[in-house]
Design a protein around this motif. Structure first.
Motif, PDB file in Angstrom:
ATOM      1  N   LEU A  62      34.833   6.228   4.685  1.00 32.41           N
ATOM      2  CA  LEU A  62      35.208   5.444   3.514  1.00 32.41           C
ATOM      3  C   LEU A  62      34.188   5.598   2.383  1.00 32.41           C
ATOM      4  O   LEU A  62      34.568   5.814   1.233  1.00 32.41           O
ATOM      5  CB  LEU A  62      35.360   3.974   3.903  1.00 32.41           C
ATOM      6  CG  LEU A  62      35.920   3.056   2.825  1.00 32.41           C
ATOM      7  CD1 LEU A  62      37.292   3.541   2.348  1.00 32.41           C
ATOM      8  CD2 LEU A  62      36.010   1.637   3.357  1.00 32.41           C
ATOM      9  N   VAL A  63      32.920   5.524   2.701  1.00 32.97           N
ATOM     10  CA  VAL A  63      31.882   5.692   1.675  1.00 32.97           C
ATOM     11  C   VAL A  63      31.934   7.104   1.098  1.00 32.97           C
ATOM     12  O   VAL A  63      31.883   7.296  -0.119  1.00 32.97           O
ATOM     13  CB  VAL A  63      30.491   5.361   2.241  1.00 32.97           C
ATOM     14  CG1 VAL A  63      29.394   5.766   1.257  1.00 32.97           C
ATOM     15  CG2 VAL A  63      30.388   3.878   2.578  1.00 32.97           C
ATOM     16  N   GLY A  64      32.067   8.102   1.964  1.00 32.94           N
ATOM     17  CA  GLY A  64      32.162   9.480   1.494  1.00 32.94           C
ATOM     18  C   GLY A  64      33.366   9.698   0.593  1.00 32.94           C
ATOM     19  O   GLY A  64      33.267  10.366  -0.441  1.00 32.94           O
ATOM     20  N   SER A  65      34.491   9.112   0.972  1.00 35.59           N
ATOM     21  CA  SER A  65      35.688   9.286   0.149  1.00 35.59           C
ATOM     22  C   SER A  65      35.554   8.517  -1.161  1.00 35.59           C
ATOM     23  O   SER A  65      36.092   8.943  -2.190  1.00 35.59           O
ATOM     24  CB  SER A  65      36.944   8.859   0.917  1.00 35.59           C
ATOM     25  OG  SER A  65      36.953   7.481   1.177  1.00 35.59           O
ATOM     26  N   GLY A  66      34.808   7.402  -1.170  1.00 37.26           N
ATOM     27  CA  GLY A  66      34.553   6.687  -2.418  1.00 37.26           C
ATOM     28  C   GLY A  66      33.686   7.503  -3.362  1.00 37.26           C
ATOM     29  O   GLY A  66      33.919   7.515  -4.578  1.00 37.26           O
ATOM     30  N   VAL A  67      32.707   8.195  -2.811  1.00 33.57           N
ATOM     31  CA  VAL A  67      31.870   9.086  -3.627  1.00 33.57           C
ATOM     32  C   VAL A  67      32.731  10.214  -4.199  1.00 33.57           C
ATOM     33  O   VAL A  67      32.626  10.552  -5.389  1.00 33.57           O
ATOM     34  CB  VAL A  67      30.692   9.647  -2.802  1.00 33.57           C
ATOM     35  CG1 VAL A  67      29.955  10.741  -3.568  1.00 33.57           C
ATOM     36  CG2 VAL A  67      29.736   8.524  -2.399  1.00 33.57           C
ATOM     37  N   LEU A  68      33.598  10.780  -3.370  1.00 35.17           N
ATOM     38  CA  LEU A  68      34.480  11.849  -3.858  1.00 35.17           C
ATOM     39  C   LEU A  68      35.458  11.342  -4.907  1.00 35.17           C
ATOM     40  O   LEU A  68      35.882  12.094  -5.783  1.00 35.17           O
ATOM     41  CB  LEU A  68      35.235  12.500  -2.696  1.00 35.17           C
ATOM     42  CG  LEU A  68      34.394  13.390  -1.797  1.00 35.17           C
ATOM     43  CD1 LEU A  68      35.210  13.869  -0.601  1.00 35.17           C
ATOM     44  CD2 LEU A  68      33.850  14.581  -2.574  1.00 35.17           C
TER      45      LEU A  68
END
Length: 104
Positions: A6-12
């Motif tokens: 979730l955090v990675g996809s938020g950064v993306l």
């Protein structure tokens, strides 16, 4: 693991939003390619996170991370005005995202 996705996809999400602003109507190739790759990666990560996280929480965290990073980057790069009120509101948004994580 879901929270990492979730955090990675938020950064993306922030990456694709910033890239979209530089595509000039998809007439520039490199920002357009970055946009598509980051968009797909962001949505895949969000989908993986939603396997075990509630949809409302996952979506709110995803949007919050993306919005905070996008606005923060835009203010640091000089593309958007910096003001105390804006900074406080972004900090509040990040606080809300952290609160959603802590209450899950």
């Amino acid at each position: 693991m879901s929270w990492l996705f979730l955090v990675g996809s938020g950064v993306l999400e922030a990456v694709w939003a910033l890239a979209l602003g530089r595509t000039e109507g998809f007439s520039r190739v490199v920002p357009s390619v970055v946009f598509v790759i980051a968009l797909v990666g962001s949505l895949v990560g969000l989908g993986l996170a939603m396997r075990t996280l509630p949809i409302g929480t996952a979506y709110a965290v995803w949007v919050g991370i993306g919005a905070a990073l996008t606005v923060g980057y835009s203010m640091m790069s000089g593309d958007e005005a910096v003001s105390a009120v804006r900074v406080v509101l972004i900090v509040a948004l990040v606080g809300c995202v952290i609160g959603l994580k802590l209450t899950h």
